[in-house]
Design a protein around this motif. Structure first.
Motif, PDB file in Angstrom:
ATOM      1  N   CYS A  99       8.735  -0.901  -2.018  1.00 48.67           N
ATOM      2  CA  CYS A  99       7.870   0.270  -2.216  1.00 48.67           C
ATOM      3  C   CYS A  99       6.395  -0.117  -2.186  1.00 48.67           C
ATOM      4  CB  CYS A  99       8.195   0.971  -3.537  1.00 48.67           C
ATOM      5  SG  CYS A  99       9.732   1.907  -3.521  1.00 48.67           S
ATOM      6  N   MET A 100       6.057  -1.272  -2.768  1.00 48.98           N
ATOM      7  CA  MET A 100       4.653  -1.706  -2.773  1.00 48.98           C
ATOM      8  C   MET A 100       4.146  -1.968  -1.358  1.00 48.98           C
ATOM      9  SD  MET A 100       3.988  -4.070  -6.144  1.00 48.98           S
ATOM     10  CE  MET A 100       5.431  -5.105  -6.097  1.00 48.98           C
ATOM     11  N   VAL A 101       5.046  -2.283  -0.434  1.00 55.38           N
ATOM     12  CA  VAL A 101       4.665  -2.457   0.969  1.00 55.38           C
ATOM     13  C   VAL A 101       4.645  -1.106   1.680  1.00 55.38           C
ATOM     14  CG1 VAL A 101       5.399  -3.423   3.196  1.00 55.38           C
ATOM     15  CG2 VAL A 101       5.497  -4.835   1.130  1.00 55.38           C
ATOM     16  N   LEU A 102       5.718  -0.330   1.518  1.00 58.10           N
ATOM     17  CA  LEU A 102       5.871   0.914   2.277  1.00 58.10           C
ATOM     18  C   LEU A 102       4.881   2.011   1.880  1.00 58.10           C
ATOM     19  CD1 LEU A 102       9.760   1.201   2.570  1.00 58.10           C
ATOM     20  CD2 LEU A 102       8.103   0.544   4.350  1.00 58.10           C
ATOM     21  N   ILE A 103       4.521   2.095   0.619  1.00 58.15           N
ATOM     22  CA  ILE A 103       3.630   3.185   0.193  1.00 58.15           C
ATOM     23  C   ILE A 103       2.267   3.095   0.874  1.00 58.15           C
ATOM     24  CG2 ILE A 103       2.405   4.218  -1.759  1.00 58.15           C
ATOM     25  CD1 ILE A 103       4.950   3.593  -3.434  1.00 58.15           C
ATOM     26  N   PRO A 104       1.563   1.967   0.815  1.00 60.15           N
ATOM     27  CA  PRO A 104       0.267   1.947   1.508  1.00 60.15           C
ATOM     28  C   PRO A 104       0.405   2.025   3.032  1.00 60.15           C
ATOM     29  CG  PRO A 104       0.676  -0.166   0.435  1.00 60.15           C
ATOM     30  CD  PRO A 104       1.773   0.756   0.023  1.00 60.15           C
ATOM     31  N   VAL A 105       1.465   1.445   3.588  1.00 57.68           N
ATOM     32  CA  VAL A 105       1.655   1.515   5.045  1.00 57.68           C
ATOM     33  C   VAL A 105       1.858   2.966   5.483  1.00 57.68           C
ATOM     34  CG1 VAL A 105       3.219   0.904   6.940  1.00 57.68           C
ATOM     35  CG2 VAL A 105       2.459  -0.855   5.329  1.00 57.68           C
ATOM     36  N   THR A 106       2.721   3.698   4.773  1.00 63.67           N
ATOM     37  CA  THR A 106       2.940   5.102   5.140  1.00 63.67           C
ATOM     38  C   THR A 106       1.695   5.939   4.874  1.00 63.67           C
ATOM     39  OG1 THR A 106       3.983   5.540   2.984  1.00 63.67           O
ATOM     40  CG2 THR A 106       5.458   5.068   4.860  1.00 63.67           C
ATOM     41  N   GLY A 107       0.920   5.575   3.862  1.00 64.60           N
ATOM     42  CA  GLY A 107      -0.342   6.275   3.607  1.00 64.60           C
ATOM     43  C   GLY A 107      -1.324   6.102   4.756  1.00 64.60           C
ATOM     44  N   VAL A 108      -1.426   4.879   5.262  1.00 63.25           N
ATOM     45  CA  VAL A 108      -2.300   4.613   6.412  1.00 63.25           C
ATOM     46  C   VAL A 108      -1.804   5.380   7.631  1.00 63.25           C
ATOM     47  CG1 VAL A 108      -3.005   2.818   8.057  1.00 63.25           C
ATOM     48  CG2 VAL A 108      -3.144   2.381   5.600  1.00 63.25           C
ATOM     49  N   LEU A 109      -0.490   5.352   7.874  1.00 60.89           N
ATOM     50  CA  LEU A 109       0.063   6.081   9.018  1.00 60.89           C
ATOM     51  C   LEU A 109      -0.215   7.571   8.921  1.00 60.89           C
ATOM     52  CD1 LEU A 109       3.498   4.260   9.443  1.00 60.89           C
ATOM     53  CD2 LEU A 109       1.529   4.157  10.994  1.00 60.89           C
ATOM     54  N   LEU A 110      -0.102   8.123   7.725  1.00 62.48           N
ATOM     55  CA  LEU A 110      -0.365   9.547   7.518  1.00 62.48           C
ATOM     56  C   LEU A 110      -1.822   9.892   7.809  1.00 62.48           C
ATOM     57  CD1 LEU A 110       1.069  12.149   6.623  1.00 62.48           C
ATOM     58  CD2 LEU A 110       0.407  11.600   4.287  1.00 62.48           C
ATOM     59  N   MET A 111      -2.727   9.062   7.310  1.00 63.29           N
ATOM     60  CA  MET A 111      -4.162   9.311   7.515  1.00 63.29           C
ATOM     61  C   MET A 111      -4.547   9.164   8.984  1.00 63.29           C
ATOM     62  SD  MET A 111      -5.673   9.918   4.530  1.00 63.29           S
ATOM     63  CE  MET A 111      -7.374   9.532   4.856  1.00 63.29           C
ATOM     64  N   VAL A 112      -4.233   8.021   9.561  1.00 59.40           N
ATOM     65  CA  VAL A 112      -4.639   7.734  10.942  1.00 59.40           C
ATOM     66  C   VAL A 112      -3.878   8.631  11.914  1.00 59.40           C
ATOM     67  CG1 VAL A 112      -4.697   5.953  12.740  1.00 59.40           C
ATOM     68  CG2 VAL A 112      -5.348   5.386  10.395  1.00 59.40           C
ATOM     69  N   GLY A 113      -2.574   8.789  11.675  1.00 62.42           N
ATOM     70  CA  GLY A 113      -1.767   9.648  12.544  1.00 62.42           C
ATOM     71  C   GLY A 113      -2.230  11.086  12.545  1.00 62.42           C
ATOM     72  N   GLY A 114      -2.755  11.533  11.408  1.00 60.51           N
ATOM     73  CA  GLY A 114      -3.258  12.906  11.310  1.00 60.51           C
ATOM     74  C   GLY A 114      -4.678  13.063  11.827  1.00 60.51           C
ATOM     75  N   GLY A 115      -5.256  11.973  12.331  1.00 62.99           N
ATOM     76  CA  GLY A 115      -6.607  12.035  12.889  1.00 62.99           C
ATOM     77  C   GLY A 115      -7.706  12.013  11.847  1.00 62.99           C
ATOM     78  N   HIS A 116      -7.372  11.690  10.603  1.00 64.17           N
ATOM     79  CA  HIS A 116      -8.360  11.733   9.518  1.00 64.17           C
ATOM     80  C   HIS A 116      -9.291  10.533   9.493  1.00 64.17           C
ATOM     81  CE1 HIS A 116      -6.388  15.218   7.858  1.00 64.17           C
ATOM     82  NE2 HIS A 116      -5.236  14.575   7.939  1.00 64.17           N
ATOM     83  N   GLY A 117      -8.931   9.488  10.171  1.00 65.48           N
ATOM     84  CA  GLY A 117      -9.722   8.276  10.076  1.00 65.48           C
ATOM     85  C   GLY A 117      -9.382   7.547   8.787  1.00 65.48           C
ATOM     86  N   LEU A 118     -10.014   6.403   8.610  1.00 67.89           N
ATOM     87  CA  LEU A 118      -9.685   5.591   7.444  1.00 67.89           C
ATOM     88  C   LEU A 118     -10.888   4.749   7.072  1.00 67.89           C
ATOM     89  CD1 LEU A 118      -7.194   4.913   5.653  1.00 67.89           C
ATOM     90  CD2 LEU A 118      -6.757   3.010   7.200  1.00 67.89           C
ATOM     91  N   GLY A 119     -11.214   4.762   5.807  1.00 67.42           N
ATOM     92  CA  GLY A 119     -12.309   3.948   5.315  1.00 67.42           C
ATOM     93  C   GLY A 119     -11.969   3.386   3.957  1.00 67.42           C
ATOM     94  N   VAL A 120     -12.654   2.303   3.609  1.00 65.00           N
ATOM     95  CA  VAL A 120     -12.444   1.683   2.311  1.00 65.00           C
ATOM     96  C   VAL A 120     -13.805   1.383   1.705  1.00 65.00           C
ATOM     97  CG1 VAL A 120     -12.150  -0.643   3.281  1.00 65.00           C
ATOM     98  CG2 VAL A 120     -11.222  -0.128   1.041  1.00 65.00           C
ATOM     99  N   PHE A 121     -14.031   1.887   0.508  1.00 67.98           N
ATOM    100  CA  PHE A 121     -15.280   1.683  -0.227  1.00 67.98           C
ATOM    101  C   PHE A 121     -16.503   1.963   0.643  1.00 67.98           C
ATOM    102  CE2 PHE A 121     -12.148  -1.197  -2.278  1.00 67.98           C
ATOM    103  CZ  PHE A 121     -12.035  -0.500  -3.473  1.00 67.98           C
TER     104      PHE A 121
END
Length: 184
Positions: A99-121
């Protein structure tokens, strides 16, 4: 103070990984409060905006923790239970790591796949896009379900640690704390 795990004790590095990640995971769980009252409260206004940043930080920490854990395999004490209980402990830990691997990976896929882009700090990692990536969104949609499974697993993990400490009176919980009880 030892940095490496021993049969009777987790080393400093294992304990730091455990407790720092536990803090970050609690912060992530607080983001679930954003669903309450449409996030119009302190948690929704303060914690939820950091959800992606903390998730990406965990995405970096999780592989490091797994590598460290595997490097300590020989020194690491085995679960004290036998039979079904040992199997449940091992399976529960495996599911926690999964779960610790899949949760952030699926979160990134959801953001990027939805066209939202991705940023950190405040640093843009992936720019917003007009185009969705359907396969990434489809996999990313598992983010919430895996998160709820993780909540249940963490509660079970906490319950098992408390059971070992208060009912069985063994050193299972103490091995992951800062100071062994009864020792200076």
């Amino acid at each position: 103070m030892t940095y490496h795990d021993t049969q009777g004790r987790y080393g400093v590095i294992s304990r730091l990984f455990h407790w720092i990640m536990a803090l970050f995971i609690i912060i992530q769980f607080m983001a679930l409060g954003g669903y309450i009252n449409d996030g119009e409260h302190w948690v929704g206004n303060t914690i939820v905006p950091w959800h992606v940043d903390v998730g990406l930080l965990l995405l970096v920490l999780v592989p490091l923790r797994i590598i460290w854990r595997l490097s300590q395999q020989q020194q690491h004490a085995k679960p004290q239970g036998q039979g079904v209980m040992a199997l449940l402990a091992k399976g529960g830990h495996l599911l926690l790591y999964l779960c610790m691997v899949l949760i952030p990976v699926t979160g990134v896929l959801l953001m990027v796949g939805g066209g939202h882009g991705l940023g950190v700090f405040g640093i843009e990692l992936v720019a917003q896009s007009e185009q969705e990536i359907p396969w990434a969104v489809a996999l990313g949609e598992w983010h919430a379900q895996i998160s709820w499974l993780f909540v249940a697993l963490v509660l079970g993990h906490l319950g098992a640690a408390l059971y070992h400490h208060f009912v069985k009176h063994d050193d299972t919980l103490v091995r992951m704390t800062i100071k062994r009880l009864g020792n200076s």
